[in-house]
Write a protein that holds these residues in place. Structure first.
Motif, PDB file in Angstrom:
ATOM      1  N   ARG A 191      -9.937  -1.323   4.873  1.00 23.61           N
ATOM      2  CA  ARG A 191      -9.015  -2.124   3.548  1.00 23.61           C
ATOM      3  C   ARG A 191      -8.360  -3.575   3.521  1.00 23.61           C
ATOM      4  O   ARG A 191      -8.606  -3.970   2.401  1.00 23.61           O
ATOM      5  N   GLU A 192      -7.402  -3.207   4.970  1.00 22.79           N
ATOM      6  CA  GLU A 192      -7.396  -4.503   5.133  1.00 22.79           C
ATOM      7  C   GLU A 192      -7.820  -5.947   5.067  1.00 22.79           C
ATOM      8  O   GLU A 192      -7.357  -7.203   4.774  1.00 22.79           O
ATOM      9  N   THR A 212       0.812  -1.088  -0.276  1.00 19.02           N
ATOM     10  CA  THR A 212      -0.128  -0.087  -0.062  1.00 19.02           C
ATOM     11  C   THR A 212       0.743   1.323  -0.086  1.00 19.02           C
ATOM     12  O   THR A 212       0.302   1.998   0.364  1.00 19.02           O
ATOM     13  N   GLU A 271      -5.901   4.058  -1.780  1.00 15.52           N
ATOM     14  CA  GLU A 271      -6.672   2.845  -2.249  1.00 15.52           C
ATOM     15  C   GLU A 271      -7.838   2.938  -2.925  1.00 15.52           C
ATOM     16  O   GLU A 271      -8.634   3.862  -2.069  1.00 15.52           O
ATOM     17  N   GLY A 311      -7.809  -2.246  -4.809  1.00 13.51           N
ATOM     18  CA  GLY A 311      -6.392  -2.134  -4.919  1.00 13.51           C
ATOM     19  C   GLY A 311      -6.137  -0.555  -4.825  1.00 13.51           C
ATOM     20  O   GLY A 311      -6.154   0.277  -5.017  1.00 13.51           O
ATOM     21  N   HIS A 312      -4.953  -0.884  -5.267  1.00 11.41           N
ATOM     22  CA  HIS A 312      -3.431   0.566  -4.979  1.00 11.41           C
ATOM     23  C   HIS A 312      -3.690   0.887  -6.510  1.00 11.41           C
ATOM     24  O   HIS A 312      -2.541   1.745  -7.402  1.00 11.41           O
ATOM     25  N   TRP A 343      -8.422   1.450   8.088  1.00  6.87           N
ATOM     26  CA  TRP A 343      -7.388   0.382   7.624  1.00  6.87           C
ATOM     27  C   TRP A 343      -7.838  -0.626   7.567  1.00  6.87           C
ATOM     28  O   TRP A 343      -8.283  -1.388   7.205  1.00  6.87           O
ATOM     29  N   THR A 402      -0.670   6.754   0.422  1.00  2.00           N
ATOM     30  CA  THR A 402      -1.579   5.482   0.151  1.00  2.00           C
ATOM     31  C   THR A 402      -2.610   6.262  -0.189  1.00  2.00           C
ATOM     32  O   THR A 402      -2.793   6.891   0.172  1.00  2.00           O
TER      33      THR A 402
END
Length: 467
Positions: free
Chosen positions: A329-330, A152, A252, A378-379, A326, A250
């Protein structure tokens, strides 16, 4: 075990030569269950010298070797081929942090050090090692480098390749290359380091590395944004890069369907914004000055909201709130399995092309699998999208997963048309090995085979992976 295999106990110690099927089982199955392997034994050396002796033994006996770190890889490169005529070389016992040099902003660690320990060691010295992955408690530095891991923070610091200055590598014949240089500038011939980073253990076994460190940021601002479309997200990305008064670490992209999965299956999560949106962005900016960062980020977001690029936004006001953002996202990868089968893609396209890719690839999947649910996230900051397709509700999981190659082919065709990559950060391993000849320039592929033949003429290192 044969006498030859048993002889490895004299190198690594009897208790570090594992042949009991029950003890071997965790090493022979990757985390998603796509690959199940067989092996003669698990060999667990405790030093570079022991790794070298094991590989000399392998060269003498013609025994194939699959190197393995934390066994968190997602393309099967750490799992031996099914016939079982090889050993797994586990690097987990090579877990020493050899040196931390805050003044030189470097850290020398062995291959079995987990990413979490490396980050903690850097932080204890007042420094940052920026590689950030959800599996940081299990994945190892050797594995991170062997797969050129992303994560990330690539938008700010680069992939694992950009975070490494030097390597120590054991070659297929047991020789040790000591390339543990701590220099930022070293123009003394071929860059051997980058041959081994991303090679997935097919050219040599990484046993230690010199990693780059950065000063710890003095300030950090984390925001969760609602955006109407991926195109709007790209526009916000460009504005944040230019005007956030710090380092954009980051950026995302998260779809509403993915957020719904997390809220449905992950305890202690909640919707961070009052109104729902088709897309969201998790953005984090850091700076070396404490003052002014949050105000600068707020100004960027206010301007984006005025222009209709952001519908709503929340800036974390505490560490707990940042961690809550976070967690949303994780958990995206983990909760997909609770919705049934998931056909996955780890692809990249130029950042400006991400909106068009998402539109075209989604249309292709929806036509192929009516009722299939696209979960693309994603990124965005580096163009790497995890484009996944969840099975239609109520569908047969096995029948859906049987279409993996068909769906992959359709999505990868869209990627190819946009001059992208079928493997952005997970590697090739065994999962994508047969796809490589279709996406690599023939001369490039021939050069790869030439390097493999030169460094591993017996073909002993990680057979069946990459090539």
């Amino acid at each position: 075990m044969s006498t030859d295999i048993a002889a490895l106990g004299a190198i690594v110690g009897a208790r570090n030569l594992v042949s009991d099927p029950q003890e071997m089982a965790p090493y022979l199955r990757e985390m998603r269950g796509l690959f199940h392997g067989r092996a003669l034994a698990i060999v667990r050396p405790g030093s570079t010298a022991e790794v070298a002796e094991v590989l000399r033994w392998a060269a003498r006996t013609g025994t194939r070797v699959t190197p393995q770190g934390g066994n968190t890889g997602l393309v099967g490169g750490q799992i031996p081929v099914a016939e079982g005529r090889q050993i797994i070389l586990s690097l987990q016992r090579l877990d020493a942090i050899r040196a931390v040099d805050p003044e030189g902003n470097t850290m020398t660690v062995e291959a079995g050090v987990t990413l979490l320990r490396a980050r903690e060691a850097a932080q204890a010295a007042g420094r940052l090692f920026p590689l950030s992955l959800p599996s940081e408690g299990s994945c190892t530095i050797g594995g991170n480098l062997s797969t050129n891991a992303g994560g990330t923070a690539v938008i700010a610091y680069g992939n694992a390749r950009e975070l490494c200055l030097g390597l120590e590598v054991v070659l297929a014949d047991g020789r040790v290359w000591n390339g543990l240089r701590r220099l930022r500038k070293d123009n003394t011939g071929y860059d051997l380091r980058n041959l081994f980073i991303g090679a997935e253990g097919t050219l040599g076994v990484i046993t230690a590395a010199v990693l780059k460190l950065w000063p710890l940021p003095a300030a950090r601002t984390t925001a969760f944004l609602a955006v109407p479309s991926p195109a709007a997200a790209v526009a916000v990305l460009n504005r944040a890069r230019a005007g956030a008064a710090g380092t954009l670490v980051t950026f995302e992209l998260i779809p509403r369907i993915g957020l719904d999965y997390v809220l449905r299956h992950a305890p202690d999560t909640r919707d961070p914004l009052a109104e729902t949106s088709p897309w969201y962005v998790l953005m984090e900016v850091s700076a070396q000055a404490e003052a002014g960062l949050e105000d600068a980020v707020s100004a960027v977001l206010a301007e984006a909201m005025a222009d209709g690029l952001v519908g709503d936004a929340a800036i974390a006001g505490s560490l707990d709130q940042r961690n809550a953002f976070w967690r949303l996202r994780e958990m995206l990868s983990e909760v997909q399995r609770l919705e049934g089968g998931s056909i996955k893609h780890d692809v990249s396209v130029p950042v400006h092309a991400v909106p068009a890719f998402l539109e075209r690839a989604s249309a292709v999947c929806e036509a192929l699998v009516p009722g299939g649910r696209v979960v693309a996230f994603g990124h965005l900051g580096d163009g790497n999208i995890h484009f996944n397709l969840s099975q239609p509700p109520g569908a047969d999981k096995a029948a859906f997963l049987a279409r993996w190659e068909e769906v992959n082919a359709a999505v990868h065709a869209v990627v190819a048309a946009m001059e992208g990559s079928i493997s952005a950060e997970h590697g090739i391993g065994r999962l994508k090995r047969d796809l490589l000849p279709h996406v690599k320039d023939p001369v490039e592929l021939d050069l790869m085979r030439t390097l493999k033949a030169a460094l591993d003429p017996q073909g002993l290192l990680n057979p069946g992976a990459v090539l």
